[in-house]
Design an enzyme around this catalytic site. Structure first.
Site, PDB file in Angstrom:
ATOM      1  N   HIS A 187       0.799   1.868  -6.522  1.00 32.95           N
ATOM      2  CA  HIS A 187       0.861   0.402  -6.589  1.00 32.95           C
ATOM      3  C   HIS A 187       0.574  -0.093  -8.007  1.00 32.95           C
ATOM      4  CE1 HIS A 187       0.009   1.579  -2.463  1.00 32.95           C
ATOM      5  NE2 HIS A 187       0.578   0.452  -2.077  1.00 32.95           N
ATOM      6  N   GLY A 222      -4.650  -9.795   0.762  1.00 35.08           N
ATOM      7  CA  GLY A 222      -4.769  -9.015   1.994  1.00 35.08           C
ATOM      8  C   GLY A 222      -6.213  -8.963   2.470  1.00 35.08           C
ATOM      9  N   HIS A 281       4.740  -4.703  -6.061  1.00 37.41           N
ATOM     10  CA  HIS A 281       3.517  -4.359  -5.326  1.00 37.41           C
ATOM     11  C   HIS A 281       3.286  -2.858  -5.187  1.00 37.41           C
ATOM     12  CE1 HIS A 281       0.548  -4.224  -2.023  1.00 37.41           C
ATOM     13  NE2 HIS A 281       1.323  -3.259  -1.571  1.00 37.41           N
ATOM     14  N   GLU A 296     -19.907  -8.185  14.593  1.00 38.50           N
ATOM     15  CA  GLU A 296     -20.092  -6.726  14.695  1.00 38.50           C
ATOM     16  C   GLU A 296     -19.425  -5.988  13.537  1.00 38.50           C
ATOM     17  OE1 GLU A 296     -18.755  -8.581  17.146  1.00 38.50           O
ATOM     18  OE2 GLU A 296     -20.357  -8.638  18.654  1.00 38.50           O
ATOM     19  N   HIS A 335     -17.580  -5.653  29.860  1.00 43.61           N
ATOM     20  CA  HIS A 335     -18.776  -5.210  29.163  1.00 43.61           C
ATOM     21  C   HIS A 335     -19.124  -3.748  29.436  1.00 43.61           C
ATOM     22  CE1 HIS A 335     -19.072  -9.359  28.236  1.00 43.61           C
ATOM     23  NE2 HIS A 335     -20.305  -9.293  27.773  1.00 43.61           N
TER      24      HIS A 335
HETATM   25  C1  LIG Z   1      -6.220  -3.095   7.108  1.00 43.62           C
HETATM   26  C2  LIG Z   1      -4.998  -2.858   6.298  1.00 43.62           C
HETATM   27  N1  LIG Z   1      -3.815  -3.338   6.732  1.00 43.62           N
HETATM   28  C3  LIG Z   1      -2.693  -3.093   6.045  1.00 43.62           C
HETATM   29  C4  LIG Z   1      -2.728  -2.372   4.898  1.00 43.62           C
HETATM   30  C5  LIG Z   1      -1.440  -2.058   4.157  1.00 43.62           C
HETATM   31  N2  LIG Z   1      -1.375  -2.858   2.931  1.00 43.62           N
HETATM   32  C6  LIG Z   1      -1.738  -2.361   1.748  1.00 43.62           C
HETATM   33  S1  LIG Z   1      -1.623  -3.472   0.503  1.00 43.62           S
HETATM   34  C7  LIG Z   1      -1.058  -4.659   1.562  1.00 43.62           C
HETATM   35  C8  LIG Z   1      -0.717  -6.031   1.049  1.00 43.62           C
HETATM   36  C9  LIG Z   1      -1.863  -6.598   0.365  1.00 43.62           C
HETATM   37  O1  LIG Z   1      -1.511  -7.721  -0.327  1.00 43.62           O
HETATM   38  P1  LIG Z   1      -2.408  -8.200  -1.535  1.00 43.62           P
HETATM   39  O2  LIG Z   1      -3.828  -8.046  -1.183  1.00 43.62           O
HETATM   40  O3  LIG Z   1      -1.932  -9.541  -1.924  1.00 43.62           O
HETATM   41  O4  LIG Z   1      -2.124  -7.137  -2.649  1.00 43.62           O
HETATM   42  P2  LIG Z   1      -1.087  -7.259  -3.853  1.00 43.62           P
HETATM   43  O5  LIG Z   1       0.287  -7.415  -3.233  1.00 43.62           O
HETATM   44  O6  LIG Z   1      -1.482  -8.435  -4.629  1.00 43.62           O
HETATM   45  O7  LIG Z   1      -1.225  -5.970  -4.576  1.00 43.62           O
HETATM   46  C10 LIG Z   1      -0.976  -4.165   2.849  1.00 43.62           C
HETATM   47  C11 LIG Z   1      -0.498  -4.955   4.009  1.00 43.62           C
HETATM   48  C12 LIG Z   1      -3.989  -1.889   4.475  1.00 43.62           C
HETATM   49  N3  LIG Z   1      -4.115  -1.162   3.371  1.00 43.62           N
HETATM   50  N4  LIG Z   1      -5.095  -2.180   5.167  1.00 43.62           N
END
Ligand SMILES: Cc1ncc(C[n+]2csc(CCOP(=O)(O)OP(=O)(O)O)c2C)c(N)n1
Length: 662
Positions: A20, A148, A251, A400, A462
Site C-alpha cells: 500500500h 477505515g 491505495h 466490550e 445470554h
Molecule cells: C477490520 C478491517 N476491515 C477491512 C480491512 C481491509 N482494508 C484495508 S485498508 C482498507 C481501507 C481503509 O481506508 P483508509 O483508512 O482510508 O486507508 P487509505 O485508503 O487512506 O490508505 C480496508 C477496507 C482491514 N484491514 N481491516
C-alpha cells in the site's frame, strides 16, 4: 526528508509487487514533522519505558513505519529488510507485527484496533504517572489512523472511553484523505468526524497535512490541551504520483514503473530505487539519536529512585509476579482445598481477586458494566476516574470490544497486568482484540462469567453454547473452565503466570460443589486435565468434563459403579495446557478404553479427546429461558444421560474390538 519515506515505500511495494503505497505517500509530511520535532524516542533502545508511543493504526501503510525505522536507525532495520518487504522471514511483514519487528508497538492491520489499543496505552501512561510521577513516566501516545479506522465501530468505543477519562496524552493524527478502497469515502460515510470527536470530549482540529508549519502548530496545541486530541490532516493519498494521487488507485497496488518515473520527476527525486542521499540519511539518523540524552537522564533518575536496591517502579515494569503473590496464592489454594466452599466459580474468582489485588500492586481490573455480575472488583480496588488516576479498577462501560483492545494496550505499555470482565456470550464482541492479544503473545486476562445454560432464565441470547469451542480455535489463547473454587484459584494462577498468552476464565453463575480434598500441593489446572476419580480396578470408561459438568460426571460415575461399571472421572479445565503435556501423561489421563465428554456447550473440538468410540453429552443448539435445573434436564445433560452414554460407548468399543479381532 518526507520524500525519503515516500520513495522507500514506493520502491518496496514495487519490489514486493504488493502493498500500500498511497497512505505512506500521503502521510509522509505528517510523520516527518512528528518524528523530527515531537516524538521522544531513541532508536538505540526501542523498549525504553518512557518513550513516546507511536501507533500506526492504519497498518496497511506499514511501509511508512518501516521506512521511519530504517531512516532513524533502528538496529536490524536495514535496506535489505526494506527490499524484503512482505517476504518470508523478513522484519517487514505486510502489516506491522508486535514482537517481530523492534519499534512496532502493537500489531495493526485489522482497522480500528490500533487506535483502540492506543487508548489503553495512553491510559496506562496516566496510571503509571499517577503512581510514579513525571520524573519516571511522562510520555505521549501518537496514533496515525485512517478513514477505515474511524469507520470501524470499535473507534466509537475507544474515543468515547478516552474522552471520558480525559486521556490528554493521546494525540490522533487522522489521515483525512477522503479515500478508501472502494473510492471516495463519501460513497459510504458522511460523518462529521471533528464533531464526533468533540462530542466525546476531545479537542479536534483540521489542518493541511502537507503543511509542516500547520502540522507542528496543531501538535503543539494538542500537547498542551487537557483533553485527548484529534488532528484531521487533510492529505492527498499517493501524494506526488501524477495519475494516481487523490484516487483509490493509489491505495493498495504498486504504482508501476511508468508512474514511478513520473513521480520521481514530479517530486524532484532523481535517486535510484532504495537510494537515499547521504545528507538526508544523516539528518534522519540525527533524529533517531535525539532522544538519547533524554533516555540517559531517565536512566539516572530511575537509578536514584531505586538506590536502596528495590523500587516498586521496577517491580511494576518487571513481568514477574512478586513473592507476596506466590505466598498469598498458596494460602488461598490451601484454604479452598480445606474449606471446600460450595460457591459459583465467579464467586470463587471474586475471592481470588480480593487476595491477589493486595499481593500484586500492578493488577488493573475492570468490567464492561457487569462488575456486580462478573464479581471483578476487589474490596480494596478504587475506580479510575479522570480526576483520580491512581485508582486500579476501570469501569469500561458497555464497550466490550473497546475494553479488550484497551487491555491489550495496557499490557503492551508495560507496568500493569490487566483483567476485565463480561459475560462469556459476549466474547464475540471482543474477539478481534482477543485474537490480536493471542497473536502478539501478551498477558491479558478476560473474566467471562455466566458460562453456560447454567445461567438460567436470561435465555439463549445470554447462554453461550458455541463460544468455548470457537475460543479454543484461537492459537495461543488459554481457555480455562474451572470446576470448583480451588480450580478457579489455580486457573487464575495459570493465567497470571502465562507471560506470553492471553487467558479467558470461563466462570459459572451457579454454585458448584467442591470436589478436591485437603491441601493443594500441586496446581493441577496447570496440567490442563487430570484424574479426579480412578476406580480401584481397570477402567471400563473415562468420563471427561469441564466446569459445572464435572460434578455431573462425578454423579454419573457413582451411578455406573452401582451398575457394576468402573468409570474414571477427569476434570479438563484447560485443553490447551493439556495438549502441551507429554504423550504418556495424556494417555494416562485419557485411559485406553472408551470415553465420554460432558460440557454444556456444542461439541466443537471434543472428538480429538474422545476417540472413535467416544460420545459427547452437551448442547446441539441454542439454550432456552428457564431455571438452570430445568434446562439441564430438558437438554439431557444429566448424570443419567452421561451414564447411558458411557454404557453405549463401552458397547461400541467392545463391538469394534471384536470386529478388529476378526
Ligand atoms: C477490520 C478491517 N476491515 C477491512 C480491512 C481491509 N482494508 C484495508 S485498508 C482498507 C481501507 C481503509 O481506508 P483508509 O483508512 O482510508 O486507508 P487509505 O485508503 O487512506 O490508505 C480496508 C477496507 C482491514 N484491514 N481491516
Amino acid at each position: 526528508m518526507a520524500n525519503a519515506i515516500r520513495f522507500l515505500a514506493i520502491d518496496a511495494v514495487e519490489k514486493a509487487k504488493s502493498g500500500h503505497p498511497g497512505m505512506p505517500m500521503g502521510m509522509a509530511d505528517v510523520a516527518t514533522v512528528l518524528f523530527s520535532r515531537f516524538l521522544k524516542f531513541d532508536a538505540a533502545d526501542p523498549s525504553w519505558p518512557d518513550r513516546d508511543r507511536f501507533i500506526l493504526s492504519a497498518g496497511h501503510g506499514s511501509m511508512l513505519l518501516y521506512a521511519l525505522l530504517y531512516l532513524t536507525g533502528y538496529e536490524g532495520m536495514t535496506l535489505d529488510q526494506l527490499r524484503a518487504f512482505r517476504q518470508w522471514g523478513s522484519k517487514t511483514p505486510g502489516h506491522p507485527e508486535y514482537g517481530h519487528t523492534p519499534g512496532v508497538e502493537t500489531t495493526t492491520g485489522p482497522l480500528g484496533q490500533g487506535i483502540a489499543t492506543a487508548v489503553g496505552m495512553a491510559l496506562a501512561e496516566r496510571l503509571m504517572n499517577a503512581r510514579f510521577g513525571d520524573d519516571l513516566v511522562d510520555h505521549f501516545t501518537y496514533v496515525i489512523a485512517g478513514d477505515g479506522c474511524l469507520m470501524e465501530g470499535i473507534s466509537h468505543e475507544a474515543i468515547s472511553l478516552a474522552g471520558h477519562l480525559r486521556l490528554n496524552r493521546l494525540i490522533v493524527l487522522f489521515d483525512d484523505n477522503q479515500i478508501s478502497i472502494d473510492g471516495a469515502t463519501s460513497l459510504s460515510c458522511s460523518d462529521d468526524q471533528l464533531a464526533r470527536f468533540r462530542a466525546s470530549g476531545w479537542l479536534a482540529s483540521r489542518i493541511d497535512g502537507h503543511d509542516p508549519q500547520a502540522i507542528a502548530a496543531a501538535i503543539e496545541t494538542a500537547r498542551k490541551d487537557d483533553r485527548p486530541s484529534l488532528i484531521a490532516c487533510r492529505t492527498v493519498i499517493g501524494y506526488g504520483a501524477p495519475s494516481r494521487q487523490g484516487t483509490e488507485k493509489a491505495h493498495g497496488a504498486p504504482l508501476g514503473a511508468d508512474e514511478i518515473a513520473k513521480t520521481r520527476q514530479a517530486l524532484d527525486w532523481p535517486h535510484g530505487p532504495f537510494e537515499v542521499p547521504s545528507a538526508v540519511i544523516a539528518r534522519w539518523r540525527e533524529i533517531g539519536a535525539h532522544g538519547h540524552a533524554a533516555r540517559r537522564g531517565w536512566i539516572e533518575r530511575t537509578r536514584r529512585v531505586c538506590s536502596g536496591g528495590w523500587s516498586p517502579f521496577h517491580d511494576a515494569l518487571n513481568k514477574k509476579l512478586p513473592g507476596a503473590y506466590v505466598e498469598a496464592m498458596a494460602r488461598l489454594r490451601d484454604r479452598f482445598g480445606t474449606e471446600r466452599p460450595r460457591i459459583a466459580t465467579r464467586q470463587a474468582s471474586q475471592q481470588v481477586i480480593d487476595v491477589i489485588a493486595e499481593a500484586v500492586p500492578n493488577l488493573v481490573g475492570g468490567s464492561a458494566d457487569l462488575t456486580h455480575s462478573n464479581l471483578t472488583q476487589a474490596k480494596t480496588q478504587q475506580p479510575v476516574r479522570s480526576n483520580s488516576l491512581d485508582g486500579n479498577y476501570i469501569h469500561y462501560g458497555v464497550r466490550e470490544h473497546g475494553m479488550a483492545a484497551a487491555m491489550n494496550g495496557v499490557a503492551l505499555h508495560g507496568g500493569f497486568i490487566p483483567y476485565g470482565g463480561t459475560f462469556l456470550t459476549f466474547a464475540d464482541y471482543s474477539r478481534p482484540a482477543i485474537r490480536l492479544a493471542a497473536l502478539m503473545g501478551i498477558r491479558v486476562i478476560h473474566v467471562m462469567t455466566h458460562d453456560s445454560i447454567g445461567l438460567g432464565e436470561d435465555g439463549p441470547t445470554h447462554q453461550p453454547v458455541e463460544h468455548l469451542a470457537s475460543l479454543r480455535t484461537i492459537p495461543n489463547l488459554l481457555v480455562f473452565r474451572p470446576a470448583d473454587a480451588l480450580e478457579t484459584a489455580e486457573a487464575w494462577d495459570c493465567a497470571l503466570q502465562a507471560e506470553t498468552s492471553p487467558s479467558i476464565l470461563c466462570l459459572s453463575r451457579q454454585a458448584l460443589p467442591a470436589f478436591r480434598n485437603g491441601k493443594a500441593e500441586v496446581n493441577l489446572v496447570a496440567l490442563g486435565a487430570y484424574v479426579v476419580v480412578e476406580p480401584e480396578a481397570a477402567r471400563d470408561v473415562t468420563l471427561i468434563a469441564t466446569g459445572s459438568e464435572v460434578s455431573i460426571a462425578l454423579q454419573a460415575a457413582k451411578l455406573l459403579t452401582e451398575q457394576g461399571v468402573r468409570a474414571a472421572v477427569v476434570s479438563a479445565p484447560c485443553f490447551e495446557l493439556f495438549g502441551q503435556q507429554s504423550r504418556e501423561y495424556r494417555a494416562k489421563v485419557l485411559g485406553r478404553g472408551p470415553r465420554v465428554g460432558v460440557e454444556a456447550a456444542v461439541e466443537g473440538g471434543w472428538p480429538r479427546w474422545l476417540g472413535d468410540d467416544g460420545e459427547f453429552v452437551g448442547m446441539t443448539g441454542f439454550g432456552a429461558s428457564a431455571p438452570a435445573e430445568a434446562l439441564y434436564r430438558e437438554f439431557g445433560i444429566t448424570p443419567e444421560a452421561v451414564a447411558s452414554a458411557a454404557r453405549r460407548s463401552i458397547e461400541r468399543s467392545l463391538v469394534s474390538r471384536l470386529a478388529g479381532d476378526d
